[in-house]
Motif scaffolding. Sequence first.
Motif, PDB file in Angstrom:
ATOM      1  N   GLU A   1       0.821  -1.223   0.000  1.00  0.00           N
ATOM      2  CA  GLU A   1       0.000   0.000   0.000  1.00  0.00           C
ATOM      3  C   GLU A   1       0.847   1.263   0.000  1.00  0.00           C
ATOM      4  OE1 GLU A   1      -3.093  -0.057  -0.935  1.00  0.00           O
ATOM      5  OE2 GLU A   1      -2.829  -2.237  -0.966  1.00  0.00           O
ATOM      6  N   LEU A   2       2.076   1.195   0.515  1.00  0.00           N
ATOM      7  CA  LEU A   2       2.973   2.343   0.436  1.00  0.00           C
ATOM      8  C   LEU A   2       3.284   2.692  -1.024  1.00  0.00           C
ATOM      9  CD1 LEU A   2       5.587   1.519   3.238  1.00  0.00           C
ATOM     10  CD2 LEU A   2       3.893   3.369   3.278  1.00  0.00           C
ATOM     11  N   TRP A   3       3.377   1.674  -1.849  1.00  0.00           N
ATOM     12  CA  TRP A   3       3.776   1.844  -3.243  1.00  0.00           C
ATOM     13  C   TRP A   3       2.615   1.814  -4.230  1.00  0.00           C
ATOM     14  CZ3 TRP A   3       8.243   3.502  -4.943  1.00  0.00           C
ATOM     15  CH2 TRP A   3       9.413   3.285  -4.209  1.00  0.00           C
ATOM     16  N   ARG A   4       1.492   1.179  -3.899  1.00  0.00           N
ATOM     17  CA  ARG A   4       0.445   0.857  -4.871  1.00  0.00           C
ATOM     18  C   ARG A   4       0.052   2.039  -5.761  1.00  0.00           C
ATOM     19  NH1 ARG A   4      -3.043  -3.200  -5.640  1.00  0.00           N
ATOM     20  NH2 ARG A   4      -2.757  -4.115  -3.567  1.00  0.00           N
ATOM     21  N   GLN A   5      -0.319   3.151  -5.168  1.00  0.00           N
ATOM     22  CA  GLN A   5      -0.811   4.283  -5.964  1.00  0.00           C
ATOM     23  C   GLN A   5       0.237   4.753  -6.959  1.00  0.00           C
ATOM     24  OE1 GLN A   5      -4.116   5.499  -5.545  1.00  0.00           O
ATOM     25  NE2 GLN A   5      -3.603   6.319  -7.553  1.00  0.00           N
ATOM     26  N   TRP A   6       1.479   4.867  -6.513  1.00  0.00           N
ATOM     27  CA  TRP A   6       2.562   5.325  -7.387  1.00  0.00           C
ATOM     28  C   TRP A   6       2.782   4.341  -8.532  1.00  0.00           C
ATOM     29  CZ3 TRP A   6       7.502   3.634  -8.788  1.00  0.00           C
ATOM     30  CH2 TRP A   6       8.323   4.591  -9.383  1.00  0.00           C
ATOM     31  N   ILE A   7       2.848   3.055  -8.211  1.00  0.00           N
ATOM     32  CA  ILE A   7       3.069   2.026  -9.236  1.00  0.00           C
ATOM     33  C   ILE A   7       1.916   2.017 -10.230  1.00  0.00           C
ATOM     34  CG2 ILE A   7       3.171  -0.482  -9.635  1.00  0.00           C
ATOM     35  CD1 ILE A   7       4.656  -0.650  -6.873  1.00  0.00           C
ATOM     36  N   GLU A   8       0.705   1.995  -9.727  1.00  0.00           N
ATOM     37  CA  GLU A   8      -0.456   1.912 -10.625  1.00  0.00           C
ATOM     38  C   GLU A   8      -0.625   3.188 -11.437  1.00  0.00           C
ATOM     39  OE1 GLU A   8      -3.720   0.502  -8.206  1.00  0.00           O
ATOM     40  OE2 GLU A   8      -2.983  -1.568  -8.353  1.00  0.00           O
ATOM     41  N   ASP A   9      -0.309   4.341 -10.883  1.00  0.00           N
ATOM     42  CA  ASP A   9      -0.380   5.587 -11.655  1.00  0.00           C
ATOM     43  C   ASP A   9       0.624   5.573 -12.803  1.00  0.00           C
ATOM     44  OD1 ASP A   9      -2.387   6.597 -10.050  1.00  0.00           O
ATOM     45  OD2 ASP A   9      -1.080   8.010  -8.969  1.00  0.00           O
ATOM     46  N   LYS A  10       1.820   5.117 -12.534  1.00  0.00           N
ATOM     47  CA  LYS A  10       2.893   5.133 -13.531  1.00  0.00           C
ATOM     48  C   LYS A  10       2.742   4.036 -14.591  1.00  0.00           C
ATOM     49  CE  LYS A  10       6.079   8.018 -11.578  1.00  0.00           C
ATOM     50  NZ  LYS A  10       6.580   9.124 -12.364  1.00  0.00           N
ATOM     51  N   ALA A  11       2.336   2.837 -14.172  1.00  0.00           N
ATOM     52  CA  ALA A  11       2.363   1.672 -15.071  1.00  0.00           C
ATOM     53  C   ALA A  11       0.980   1.070 -15.316  1.00  0.00           C
ATOM     54  CB  ALA A  11       3.308   0.620 -14.503  1.00  0.00           C
ATOM     55  N   GLN A  12      -0.047   1.862 -15.190  1.00  0.00           N
ATOM     56  CA  GLN A  12      -1.415   1.353 -15.346  1.00  0.00           C
ATOM     57  C   GLN A  12      -1.627   0.643 -16.688  1.00  0.00           C
ATOM     58  OE1 GLN A  12      -4.428   4.380 -15.213  1.00  0.00           O
ATOM     59  NE2 GLN A  12      -6.088   2.902 -15.117  1.00  0.00           N
ATOM     60  N   ALA A  13      -1.162   1.243 -17.764  1.00  0.00           N
ATOM     61  CA  ALA A  13      -1.369   0.655 -19.090  1.00  0.00           C
ATOM     62  C   ALA A  13      -0.713  -0.720 -19.195  1.00  0.00           C
ATOM     63  CB  ALA A  13      -0.828   1.585 -20.175  1.00  0.00           C
ATOM     64  N   GLN A  14       0.514  -0.823 -18.721  1.00  0.00           N
ATOM     65  CA  GLN A  14       1.234  -2.095 -18.798  1.00  0.00           C
ATOM     66  C   GLN A  14       0.607  -3.139 -17.877  1.00  0.00           C
ATOM     67  OE1 GLN A  14       2.597   0.894 -18.208  1.00  0.00           O
ATOM     68  NE2 GLN A  14       3.901   1.290 -19.973  1.00  0.00           N
ATOM     69  N   LEU A  15       0.252  -2.734 -16.681  1.00  0.00           N
ATOM     70  CA  LEU A  15      -0.328  -3.675 -15.711  1.00  0.00           C
ATOM     71  C   LEU A  15      -1.670  -4.218 -16.182  1.00  0.00           C
ATOM     72  CD1 LEU A  15       0.528  -1.779 -12.400  1.00  0.00           C
ATOM     73  CD2 LEU A  15       1.582  -3.905 -13.219  1.00  0.00           C
ATOM     74  N   SER A  16      -2.392  -3.430 -16.947  1.00  0.00           N
ATOM     75  CA  SER A  16      -3.715  -3.876 -17.389  1.00  0.00           C
ATOM     76  C   SER A  16      -3.638  -4.948 -18.473  1.00  0.00           C
ATOM     77  CB  SER A  16      -4.547  -2.691 -17.880  1.00  0.00           C
ATOM     78  OG  SER A  16      -3.982  -2.138 -19.051  1.00  0.00           O
ATOM     79  N   HIS A  17      -2.464  -5.162 -19.045  1.00  0.00           N
ATOM     80  CA  HIS A  17      -2.313  -6.162 -20.117  1.00  0.00           C
ATOM     81  C   HIS A  17      -1.449  -7.357 -19.718  1.00  0.00           C
ATOM     82  CE1 HIS A  17      -4.382  -3.815 -23.121  1.00  0.00           C
ATOM     83  NE2 HIS A  17      -3.741  -2.751 -22.682  1.00  0.00           N
ATOM     84  N   LEU A  18      -1.178  -7.515 -18.431  1.00  0.00           N
ATOM     85  CA  LEU A  18      -0.287  -8.589 -17.990  1.00  0.00           C
ATOM     86  C   LEU A  18      -0.768  -9.971 -18.418  1.00  0.00           C
ATOM     87  CD1 LEU A  18       0.627  -7.410 -14.398  1.00  0.00           C
ATOM     88  CD2 LEU A  18       2.178  -7.621 -16.341  1.00  0.00           C
TER      89      LEU A  18
END
Length: 171
Positions: A113-130
Amino acid sequence: AADIAIVRGLSDSFALRVANHSDKVHAHYLPQGKNAKAVYEAVEQARIEALGANAMPGMAANLSAMLDDRYRRKDVARYTARKEAPLEDAVACIVREKLTGIAPPEPAGPMVELWRQWIEDKAQAQLSHLNDNIHDQAAFSRMTRDIIAALDMAEELGDDPDQSDDSDENQ
């Protein structure tokens, strides 16, 4: 029973790596920088374990027990700031969650949770296609490199492994 599940999870993890991982492909796409390598390694392990977790519920339970034990032993819940918490572990937990639908292990929850928002904001497009490439290690490795670049570590990737320079061979 808990110790048996942990040992089974370790065994499952090793077996999944043997069955679903190519060292040659891994080395081909391996970034050069220390932090990028750590993320790349952690994400590949998450991919391998997600394959087993998605295929077999018993294996998913064993892997979850193993991860719970790992993060409990690492005491990652002690982190109160992102600069203390290992980015690679947070990325791996989020990738695992995206690939399997299984929430991060309880001891890792606060760290993630410390990182989640930052990671998902930055890499949302890539994470959505894993899930598009979970069975194709080379394609997944390229996507992992894209995640690493999105997380502001592009300078650690090194040369693009898919761009070969044949000009030297033709001289």
